[in-house]
Design an enzyme around this catalytic site. Structure first.
Site, PDB file in Angstrom:
ATOM      1  N   ARG A   1       0.874  -1.322  -0.081  1.00 11.14           N
ATOM      2  CA  ARG A   1      -0.167   0.040  -0.036  1.00 11.14           C
ATOM      3  C   ARG A   1       0.855   1.276  -0.031  1.00 11.14           C
ATOM      4  O   ARG A   1       0.393   2.412   0.635  1.00 11.14           O
ATOM      5  CB  ARG A   1      -1.000   0.016   1.254  1.00 11.14           C
ATOM      6  CG  ARG A   1      -1.839  -1.151   1.262  1.00 11.14           C
ATOM      7  CD  ARG A   1      -2.810  -1.388   0.206  1.00 11.14           C
ATOM      8  NE  ARG A   1      -3.142  -2.863   0.186  1.00 11.14           N
ATOM      9  CZ  ARG A   1      -2.333  -3.884  -0.575  1.00 11.14           C
ATOM     10  NH1 ARG A   1      -1.589  -3.511  -1.589  1.00 11.14           N
ATOM     11  NH2 ARG A   1      -2.911  -5.060  -0.358  1.00 11.14           N
ATOM     12  N   TRP A   2       1.960   1.311  -0.626  1.00  9.72           N
ATOM     13  CA  TRP A   2       2.977   2.444  -0.846  1.00  9.72           C
ATOM     14  C   TRP A   2       3.654   2.377  -2.112  1.00  9.72           C
ATOM     15  O   TRP A   2       3.924   1.158  -2.694  1.00  9.72           O
ATOM     16  CB  TRP A   2       3.920   2.340   0.534  1.00  9.72           C
ATOM     17  CG  TRP A   2       4.904   3.421   0.312  1.00  9.72           C
ATOM     18  CD1 TRP A   2       4.910   4.637   0.922  1.00  9.72           C
ATOM     19  CD2 TRP A   2       6.140   3.546  -0.292  1.00  9.72           C
ATOM     20  NE1 TRP A   2       5.911   5.316   0.493  1.00  9.72           N
ATOM     21  CE2 TRP A   2       6.681   4.733  -0.208  1.00  9.72           C
ATOM     22  CE3 TRP A   2       7.021   2.266  -1.334  1.00  9.72           C
ATOM     23  CZ2 TRP A   2       8.113   4.976  -0.735  1.00  9.72           C
ATOM     24  CZ3 TRP A   2       8.065   2.733  -1.692  1.00  9.72           C
ATOM     25  CH2 TRP A   2       8.511   3.984  -1.523  1.00  9.72           C
TER      26      TRP A   2
END
Ligand code: FAD
Length: 307
Positions: A185-186
């Site tokens: 999620r980055w």
């Protein structure tokens, strides 16, 4: 007969903005609640939906010149706007040039403003595999690439071949795979506006892919809160487990703060009630995080981005 001048408050002249000489339509004081899923929070000082890349470049460069902070809102499914709003420019890439989707051989090219579900469907119809597991993730492809959206079937970052971005001075460049980094999620796309991306996919049978996509859609719908759009996914899944499992184990299903409540059937979702405020959402996220830390000694990382 004496003519009285019209009081300033009764004239319809729009408020002056630092963008008035650029020939673009910038809205001052745009409420952001209806641009986000949670539907809470204040207004943006300035709001802009560019018609094309040139208009976007002019506004982006002006923001830098005047030190006006700038953010992009995609589908608004992962953003929490504070009650005081956002003290800068918010850009939404909703015009047609930012939403086009094209498939050629094994490459799917999409404008950042295209809805992720439309990109997934286009790929599946063209017999290209690799995105089906993302069909139930709300938002735009731009938001998905920046946040490396995904789940247990994989992340979108694995499929990104290159990304077209705009820098703070309004220039555009293409960043290929060697310059991109994706983690859970980055991504390292935090210094730019994503305008478009190209995804590299695998040829497969369109009929089988359609079935797989439909199955994922039904599974996703079954776990997400139904009957409301005012929801948010609270935390990233830690390695080897899920945030939902940890919240449930820690007894977090019953937690609430004001009008923000944990969604008991899937405890990593938060539901905002009709009079919910940004502070309710913020304090519920903190409350759940504290509960998991205290009972299980695990530090959850918030997924939702607070502006
Ligand atoms: C019901 C529900 C289910 C969800 N399920 C999942 C899931 O399974 N997996 C998952 O990973 N996430 C999930 N999410 C979280 C969210 O949907 C994803 O993070 C999604 O990819 C966000 O996309 P968006 O367009 O809505 O981004 P936004 O919420 O609009 O923006 C998110 C961040 O990205 C930035 N951003 C957006 N577009 C651009 C751009 N073009 N250029 C630069 N920055 C940009 C914004 O400034 C912001 O900081 C879920 C959320 C909800 C509400």
């Amino acid at each position: 007969m004496t003519k009285h001048p019209t009081p300033a408050s009764e004239t319809s002249a729009p408020l002056a903005t630092p963008f008035d000489d650029l020939g673009v339509a910038v809205s001052p004081g745009e409420p952001l609640a209806h641009h986000t899923w949670l539907g809470v929070g204040g207004s943006a000082a300035y709001f802009f939906e560019p018609v094309d890349v040139e208009a976007l470049a002019r506004v982006v460069a002006r923001c830098r010149e005047r030190a006006i902070p700038l953010r992009v809102v995609g589908g608004g499914s992962n953003v929490l706007v504070p009650a005081g709003g956002y003290p800068g420019m918010v850009v939404r890439l909703s015009a047609a040039p930012f939403c086009a989707i094209a498939v050629q051989e094994t490459i799917c090219q999409a404008g950042a403003g295209a809805k992720l579900v439309h990109v997934v469907s286009a790929a599946v119809q063209a017999g290209l595999a690799g995105l089906e597991m993302l069909v139930d993730v709300p938002g735009t492809i731009g938001g998905a690439v920046v946040g490396n959206a995904g789940g247990h079937g994989g992340d979108i970052g694995q499929r990104v071949r290159d990304v077209t971005v705009m820098l703070g001075d309004g220039t555009v460049e293409v960043r290929d795979r060697s310059r991109l980094a994706f983690e859970s999620r980055w991504s390292n796309l935090d210094d730019c506006i994503v305008i478009a991306c190209r995804l590299e996919l695998d040829p497969d049978d369109a009929g089988l892919l359609t079935k797989r996509m439909q199955k994922q859609w039904i599974l996703g719908r079954g776990t997400q809160p139904s009957g409301t759009r005012t929801v948010a996914m609270m935390f990233k899944d830690p390695l080897g487990t899920t945030a939902e499992a940890l919240i449930s184990q820690a007894g977090g299903r019953e937690l609430r703060s004001g009008e923000a409540t944990v969604y008991p059937p899937h405890a990593n979702f938060l539901v905002a009630g009709p009079r919910c405020t940004s502070d309710d959402v913020r304090s519920l996220v903190e409350m759940v995080r504290d509960r998991v830390r205290q009972r299980l000694g695990v530090e959850l990382t918030p997924l939702i981005q607070v502006w």
